[in-house]
Scaffold this motif. Sequence first.
Motif, PDB file in Angstrom:
ATOM      1  N   LEU A   1       0.914  -1.251   0.003  1.00  0.00           N
ATOM      2  CA  LEU A   1       0.034  -0.035  -0.014  1.00  0.00           C
ATOM      3  C   LEU A   1       0.669   1.313   0.029  1.00  0.00           C
ATOM      4  O   LEU A   1       0.555   2.263  -0.699  1.00  0.00           O
ATOM      5  CB  LEU A   1      -0.997  -0.006   1.274  1.00  0.00           C
ATOM      6  CG  LEU A   1      -2.153  -1.034   1.135  1.00  0.00           C
ATOM      7  CD1 LEU A   1      -2.680  -1.089   2.406  1.00  0.00           C
ATOM      8  CD2 LEU A   1      -3.131  -0.644  -0.094  1.00  0.00           C
ATOM      9  N   PHE A   2       2.005   1.147   0.698  1.00  0.00           N
ATOM     10  CA  PHE A   2       2.793   2.334   0.661  1.00  0.00           C
ATOM     11  C   PHE A   2       3.277   2.465  -0.473  1.00  0.00           C
ATOM     12  O   PHE A   2       3.569   3.764  -0.986  1.00  0.00           O
ATOM     13  CB  PHE A   2       4.075   2.262   1.930  1.00  0.00           C
ATOM     14  CG  PHE A   2       4.969   3.473   1.969  1.00  0.00           C
ATOM     15  CD1 PHE A   2       4.580   4.363   2.568  1.00  0.00           C
ATOM     16  CD2 PHE A   2       6.183   3.304   1.370  1.00  0.00           C
ATOM     17  CE1 PHE A   2       5.437   5.590   2.469  1.00  0.00           C
ATOM     18  CE2 PHE A   2       7.197   4.325   1.396  1.00  0.00           C
ATOM     19  CZ  PHE A   2       6.925   5.441   2.191  1.00  0.00           C
ATOM     20  N   GLU A   3       3.949   1.732  -1.310  1.00  0.00           N
ATOM     21  CA  GLU A   3       4.562   1.679  -2.593  1.00  0.00           C
ATOM     22  C   GLU A   3       3.324   2.214  -3.694  1.00  0.00           C
ATOM     23  O   GLU A   3       3.822   2.957  -4.321  1.00  0.00           O
ATOM     24  CB  GLU A   3       5.232   0.403  -2.796  1.00  0.00           C
ATOM     25  CG  GLU A   3       6.456  -0.019  -2.329  1.00  0.00           C
ATOM     26  CD  GLU A   3       6.833  -1.286  -2.597  1.00  0.00           C
ATOM     27  OE1 GLU A   3       6.350  -1.996  -3.702  1.00  0.00           O
ATOM     28  OE2 GLU A   3       8.216  -1.732  -2.268  1.00  0.00           O
ATOM     29  N   GLN A   4       2.336   1.634  -3.386  1.00  0.00           N
ATOM     30  CA  GLN A   4       1.211   1.893  -4.155  1.00  0.00           C
ATOM     31  C   GLN A   4       0.816   3.456  -4.288  1.00  0.00           C
ATOM     32  O   GLN A   4       0.818   4.532  -5.235  1.00  0.00           O
ATOM     33  CB  GLN A   4       0.030   1.258  -4.144  1.00  0.00           C
ATOM     34  CG  GLN A   4      -1.053   1.473  -5.249  1.00  0.00           C
ATOM     35  CD  GLN A   4      -2.317   0.531  -5.141  1.00  0.00           C
ATOM     36  OE1 GLN A   4      -2.146  -0.194  -4.165  1.00  0.00           O
ATOM     37  NE2 GLN A   4      -3.199   0.714  -5.981  1.00  0.00           N
ATOM     38  N   GLY A   5       0.880   4.220  -2.789  1.00  0.00           N
ATOM     39  CA  GLY A   5       0.665   5.364  -2.518  1.00  0.00           C
ATOM     40  C   GLY A   5       1.620   6.138  -3.225  1.00  0.00           C
ATOM     41  O   GLY A   5       1.338   7.412  -3.477  1.00  0.00           O
ATOM     42  N   SER A   6       2.926   5.893  -3.010  1.00  0.00           N
ATOM     43  CA  SER A   6       3.919   6.840  -3.482  1.00  0.00           C
ATOM     44  C   SER A   6       4.150   6.986  -4.975  1.00  0.00           C
ATOM     45  O   SER A   6       4.604   7.797  -5.332  1.00  0.00           O
ATOM     46  CB  SER A   6       5.182   5.936  -2.712  1.00  0.00           C
ATOM     47  OG  SER A   6       5.653   4.751  -3.261  1.00  0.00           O
TER      48      SER A   6
END
Length: 309
Positions: free
Chosen positions: A275-280
Amino acid sequence: MSIAGDVKWLREAEQLVVKPFRLVTTTLLSLLLPLSFLLLSRLSSASFLFSLIKSPPQGDSSFFFSIFHYTNPAILYVAVSAISVYTLVLGLTTKITATDPNRSIPFYPHVTMAWLTLFLVQISVGLGLEGTSSNGLTIGSERNFLSRIVFFCGLHEVMLLWCRVIVRPVVDSTLIGGDVGHHRREETVGERVALAVSCGTLWWWKLRDEVEALVGVAEAKRALLLLLLPTDGTFDVSMDVGTVDFVNWWLYYMVVTIGIVRIVRGSLWVGMILLFEQGSRRNPHGNASAPLVSTAYSAHYDGEGDTKV
């Protein structure tokens, strides 16, 4: 130049001798924890089989044997239960982060206590496995492959905590000297791989079948009681599920619970990373400006604190 050369030679010797020796010693001593489960399962199976044939185990009747016979399982039960409960508590209360796992352990015993615990467990496991053998007789309940994998994950987690809390302080204090409580070194990738491979090998070779006696004996006694009660209304006291059988059952399912917690935490950790990579990827500029705002806010807060003081 000679002093610098001596220092360089000592560093090279440490790289060539001390680190491999530390890795091998830590791995072998860490295997005492899964071997304790193996010994407890064999003792449970032997006690159940002797109760079936109504014949006490034949052995030396000396004072040493009698003391060992009654104190050896007690030492293992206390050590294994304490480290298992501590592992479960840490798994349920520790935040999911990617930092060094040693920092999430709030309590380390003194090096002297670690030495004493390691010595008692090593003596108990060594003497116990010397006098017991499976002989092809395993009392299990035929758990499916998924249940065995979950138990292995829990056993590996308990073994890791045993290594970090007991084994590594003893090994580091022996090789480095002094109390290493305030400057613990971080684990290397090689150490984690060695622990995982050794635990997996032991589990596949012996533990996956024999350790199920911890619950198999209690379930077998319960099944025999249900079969014998309707016939004459009486039953042998030795067939009753006792305290030791309950503790074995409790230990097995505690390790299973630890395995479930580890799998769930690992899944949550992977999900948070994704989720963090997708949000970034969707909002790269917002993430880049976030640390600046946080830094400015913290600097302003620190400034207020300084003026108040």
